[in-house]
Design an enzyme around this catalytic site. Structure first.
Site, PDB file in Angstrom:
ATOM      1  N   ASP A   1      91.586  78.048 -46.876  1.00  0.00           N
ATOM      2  CA  ASP A   1      92.902  77.758 -47.564  1.00  0.00           C
ATOM      3  C   ASP A   1      93.075  76.256 -48.017  1.00  0.00           C
ATOM      4  O   ASP A   1      93.926  75.955 -48.910  1.00  0.00           O
ATOM      5  CB  ASP A   1      94.177  77.821 -46.557  1.00  0.00           C
TER       6      ASP A   1
ATOM      7  N   LYS B   1      94.291  90.093 -50.647  1.00  0.00           N
ATOM      8  CA  LYS B   1      93.154  89.498 -50.254  1.00  0.00           C
ATOM      9  C   LYS B   1      91.950  90.096 -49.706  1.00  0.00           C
ATOM     10  O   LYS B   1      90.827  89.889 -50.181  1.00  0.00           O
ATOM     11  CB  LYS B   1      93.604  88.205 -49.306  1.00  0.00           C
TER      12      LYS B   1
ATOM     13  N   GLN C   1      97.617  83.758 -42.234  1.00  0.00           N
ATOM     14  CA  GLN C   1      98.697  83.770 -43.405  1.00  0.00           C
ATOM     15  C   GLN C   1     100.158  83.148 -43.044  1.00  0.00           C
ATOM     16  O   GLN C   1     100.465  83.160 -41.834  1.00  0.00           O
ATOM     17  CB  GLN C   1      98.749  85.462 -43.543  1.00  0.00           C
TER      18      GLN C   1
HETATM   19  N1  GUN Z   1     101.692  82.205 -47.917  1.00  0.00           N
HETATM   20  C1  GUN Z   1     101.915  81.884 -49.197  1.00  0.00           C
HETATM   21  N2  GUN Z   1     100.813  81.548 -49.927  1.00  0.00           N
HETATM   22  C2  GUN Z   1      99.802  81.353 -48.976  1.00  0.00           C
HETATM   23  C3  GUN Z   1      98.349  80.901 -49.107  1.00  0.00           C
HETATM   24  O1  GUN Z   1      97.994  80.562 -50.033  1.00  0.00           O
HETATM   25  N3  GUN Z   1      97.704  80.971 -47.831  1.00  0.00           N
HETATM   26  C4  GUN Z   1      98.268  81.354 -46.686  1.00  0.00           C
HETATM   27  N4  GUN Z   1      97.448  81.333 -45.525  1.00  0.00           N
HETATM   28  N5  GUN Z   1      99.463  81.705 -46.606  1.00  0.00           N
HETATM   29  C5  GUN Z   1     100.314  81.691 -47.629  1.00  0.00           C
END
Ligand code: GUN
Length: 281
Positions: free
Chosen positions: A119, A52, A96
């Site tokens: 998100d 990311k 996350q």
């Molecule tokens: N953990 C697995 N996929 C995601 C996601 O798309 N966003 C976040 N914040 N955590 C994750």
């Protein structure tokens, strides 16, 4: 032969479009900033967060990194989120998941200002999606809609079957496909005679979290198959929820793993960060 839907190329196109937008915003004196919060050292989460941040760098988004130890108290994380909510130079906040077991994920998600919820996990974002109001959309389902649109796959009036009812993929996926005028069915672990339901699908979206679960008997001839899964097979190669070799010959189009849905999630996170500028204005 099935068309292979190239998520790598489509996600690259999206990131390149966003890169131009971010550069134009910068010329007007506006910087896009994402705060990325990681608690603990879950290896998969570390990889996701790294990717990311790399995507942010490519697109020109400033990323602020907050890496907290596993034993961080919930109140400390909530205080950090409150500080980031208050900061005018932060447009998006990403915590996350999964969080360590001693933390209440729902409480943490709810603490994020919905205006910075890139998100799309906040109940307000999910509620807005469900009644067709503007708001952030969960990145993986939003990415799947882009895969379909940019591959010229018609959704209007099509039968779409979704396998899996998670809050992150299955449920928002259903709402988005409704918005795209599909006739939508959600299936799950208690669905009776799953193959008879999935065989009705013109578009089959699989987010079940079981390695190579969907075989050709689940798929109608000519269907479009979208695979959200990500696993390692017995040879340690990446594979999805769909048995690709078995299913691909029956499809009109299919996403591979890797290189299908996966890269789209990060591209749509970048998209949400850029949209956050308008939402915050
Ligand atoms: N953990 C697995 N996929 C995601 C996601 O798309 N966003 C976040 N914040 N955590 C994750």
């Amino acid at each position: 032969m099935a068309t292979i839907i190239d998520g790598k190329k489509i996600s690259q196109d999206i990131k390149d479009e966003l890169k131009e937008k971010v550069a134009a915003l910068k010329e007007q004196g506006t910087e896009v900033t994402l705060a990325v919060v990681l608690v603990g050292e879950d290896p998969a989460s570390c990889v996701y967060v790294r990717n990311k941040k790399k995507a942010c760098e490519y697109v020109g988004i400033r990323s602020l990194s907050f890496e907290l130890p596993e034993e961080t108290k919930e109140e400390e994380l909530l205080q950090l989120i409150a500080d980031l909510n208050a900061r005018e130079d932060v447009n998006g906040i990403l915590v996350q998941l999964p969080l360590p077991k001693h933390m209440d994920e729902d409480k943490v998600i709810k603490a994020i200002d919905p205006k910075k919820d890139v998100d799309g996990f906040h109940p307000q974002s999910v509620g807005a999606l469900s009644i067709g109001l503007p708001g952030f959309v969960s990145c993986t389902p939003a990415g799947i809609v882009q895969l379909l649109k940019r591959s010229d796959i018609e959704t209007r009036g099509k039968k779409c079957v979704i396998v899996g009812r998670s809050n992150i993929v299955g449920k928002p996926m259903a709402l988005l496909m409704l918005r795209e005028d599909a006739t939508v069915t959600i299936t799950h672990s208690k669905t009776v005679d799953l193959p008879s339901v999935t065989r009705e699908a013109d578009i089959l979206i699989v987010a079940i979290g079981k390695k190579q679960f969907i075989t050709s008997e689940y798929v109608k001839d000519g269907a479009v198959v979208i695979d959200v899964g990500m696993h390692r097979d017995e040879n340690n190669k990446l594979c999805g929820d769909v048995d690709y070799e078995d299913v691909a010959p029956k499809c009109s189009a299919i996403t591979p793993v890797p290189g299908g849905v996966g890269p789209m999630t990060i591209a749509m996170l970048m998209y949400n960060c850029v949209s956050a500028i308008d939402i915050n204005r």
